[in-house]
Enzyme design. Structure first.
Site: not given
Ligand code: NAD
Length: 420
Positions: A106
């Site tokens: 990561k």
């Molecule tokens: P992203 O940046 O696209 O979206 C994050 C979202 O969370 C946004 O809507 C943001 O406004 C919101 N956010 C940020 N801080 C916050 C808070 N304190 N309270 C509530 N909402 C808040 O990120 P993503 O890619 O959607 O990732 C989200 C989660 O999923 C993370 O834990 C990431 O590690 C995990 N994840 C992502 C992927 C991927 O393919 N992108 C894959 C597996 C897991």
């Protein structure tokens, strides 16, 4: 004094628990307790106002026992070494639970993309890529998008790495724009996997899909696609939130309208969204709503020792990585809440990243239907395997997932033996 939250402690705790059930000695699991490699970099960037700002960045490889390291790049103000370390280890066990030939890694940069221009984000991306270039590559370590990064950032990473090497190297990152060898379906893959997982758990618990109420925290890549697909499946999404707060409608929110509003501009936040019948709630209130399914899709440690006893949803599907802290797990287990763990529930993203890498290496491209079908063929049996072992050993689904994952990593390590 309140104990400082360290997500890597959560990883070690659940690995130890699985190792105890598997009957492993300390020596069997000693090596997987430590990340293989950690790189910290300083990223000087000329900002739009002419000043120079130095950002802090990391790339950590937890394990390469089962294959190249694999895992996203996070751009967020709260990024730190412990967080990246935990996220890297979760990738190792995630790739193991769905049995794809990767280890875990990561990366992250301490920055707030919501307050940066596109120019500044591109400059950070390029300099960061150059700084971690000695570690990454299609056969060593393959980044992907995570919080605060997206396909455009992956495109710039691929271009920077290719420029440094002197030729085009598609397979260095996944989650790229389609024009650069990105996989059809990758953008939706994590949310699609969450949808398959949610349907699987509802089926096991004899709960309906149609009309089941859902609250989703986070409306980024993962949360918004999850909302879209669960809504399409007939579930009633009553609450969603982002960093600016949440919105609630007991009769179900207008998910297509919300998605269209958020897609219009990356700076659009829910605090400025309006529809008939909705009320505003905080992120804390969203987590405590009386819904049937809660999907945390934002950050770690959202459900913890302070709010776990207030969670009413009987089912939690961890779309985010590490949203439920260890102490909350214990409280939820006692209450009978079913938690589908992150390393299983959100594995769809890395599975389709794997498909993207396979296509890049072979210079072929699959149809979106083939990608989605192949994803389902990995997600469904992985869910069944976790469900079965959890029932057999009478443990939580998280422990069940780690029983499978830790065994695969330990077996691979043992087969390679310790060098020299
Ligand atoms: P992203 O940046 O696209 O979206 C994050 C979202 O969370 C946004 O809507 C943001 O406004 C919101 N956010 C940020 N801080 C916050 C808070 N304190 N309270 C509530 N909402 C808040 O990120 P993503 O890619 O959607 O990732 C989200 C989660 O999923 C993370 O834990 C990431 O590690 C995990 N994840 C992502 C992927 C991927 O393919 N992108 C894959 C597996 C897991």
């Amino acid at each position: 004094m309140e104990k400082q939250y360290n997500p890597y402690d959560n990883v070690l705790k659940v690995v130890q628990e699985a190792a105890d059930i598997l009957g492993y000695s300390d020596s069997d699991i000693e090596a997987i307790k430590y990340p293989e490699r950690e790189l910290k970099v300083s990223i000087p960037v000329r900002m739009d106002d002419g000043t120079t700002h130095v950002f802090e960045g990391y790339r950590i490889q937890h394990s390469t026992s089962r294959g190249p390291a694999k895992g996203g790049i996070r751009f967020h103000p709260a990024v730190n070494a412990d967080e990246v370390r935990a996220l890297a280890a979760w990738m190792t066990f995630k790739c193991a639970v769905v049995n794809i030939p990767y280890g875990g890694g990561k990366g992250g940069v301490v920055c707030d993309p919501t307050h940066l221009s596109e120019n500044e984000i591109r400059a950070i991306t390029r300099r960061f890529t150059a700084a971690i270039a000695p570690l990454i590559g299609p056969e060593q370590d393959i980044p992907a998008p995570d919080v605060g990064t997206n396909a455009a950032v992956m495109g710039w990473m691929m271009d920077t790495y290719s420029m440094l090497k002197g030729h085009c190297i598609h397979g260095v990152v996944t989650g790229k724009p389609i024009e650069l060898g990105g996989a059809l379906g990758r953008n939706e893959a994590t949310g699609r996997g969450v949808m398959f997982t949610t349907k699987n758990i509802l089926h096991k618990l004899n709960m309906n899909v149609e009309g089941t109420t859902v609250a989703i925290q986070g409306m980024g890549n993962v949360g918004s696609i999850t909302a879209k697909l669960l809504h399409q499946e007939g579930m009633k999404i009553v609450a969603v939130s982002d960093v600016s707060g949440g919105i609630y409608n007991a009769n179900g929110l207008d998910i297509p309208a919300i998605l269209a509003y958020l897609a219009k501009d990356r700076k659009n936040l829910l605090k400025d969204y309006n529809e008939d019948g909705m009320t505003r709630i905080s992120n804390e209130e969203l987590l405590e709503l009386d819904v049937q399914v809660l999907v945390p899709a934002a950050l770690e440690n959202q459900i913890n020792g302070t709010n776990a006893d207030k969670i009413k949803a009987p089912v939690i599907v961890e779309a985010a990585n590490g949203p439920v802290a260890s102490e909350a797990d214990e409280i939820l287990e006692k209450k009978g809440t079913v938690v589908v763990p992150d390393i299983l529930a959100n594995a769809g993203g890395v599975v389709v990243s794997y498909f993207e890498w396979v296509q890049n290496i072979q210079s072929v491209s699959w149809t979106e239907e083939a990608v989605n079908q192949n994803l389902k063929e990995i997600m469904d049996p992985s869910f069944e395997a976790v469900w079965d072992i959890a029932k057999e050993k009478n443990v939580t689904l998280r422990t069940g997932a780690y029983l499978i994952a830790v065994k695969r990593v330990v077996d691979a390590k043992a087969a390679r033996a310790i060098w020299p």
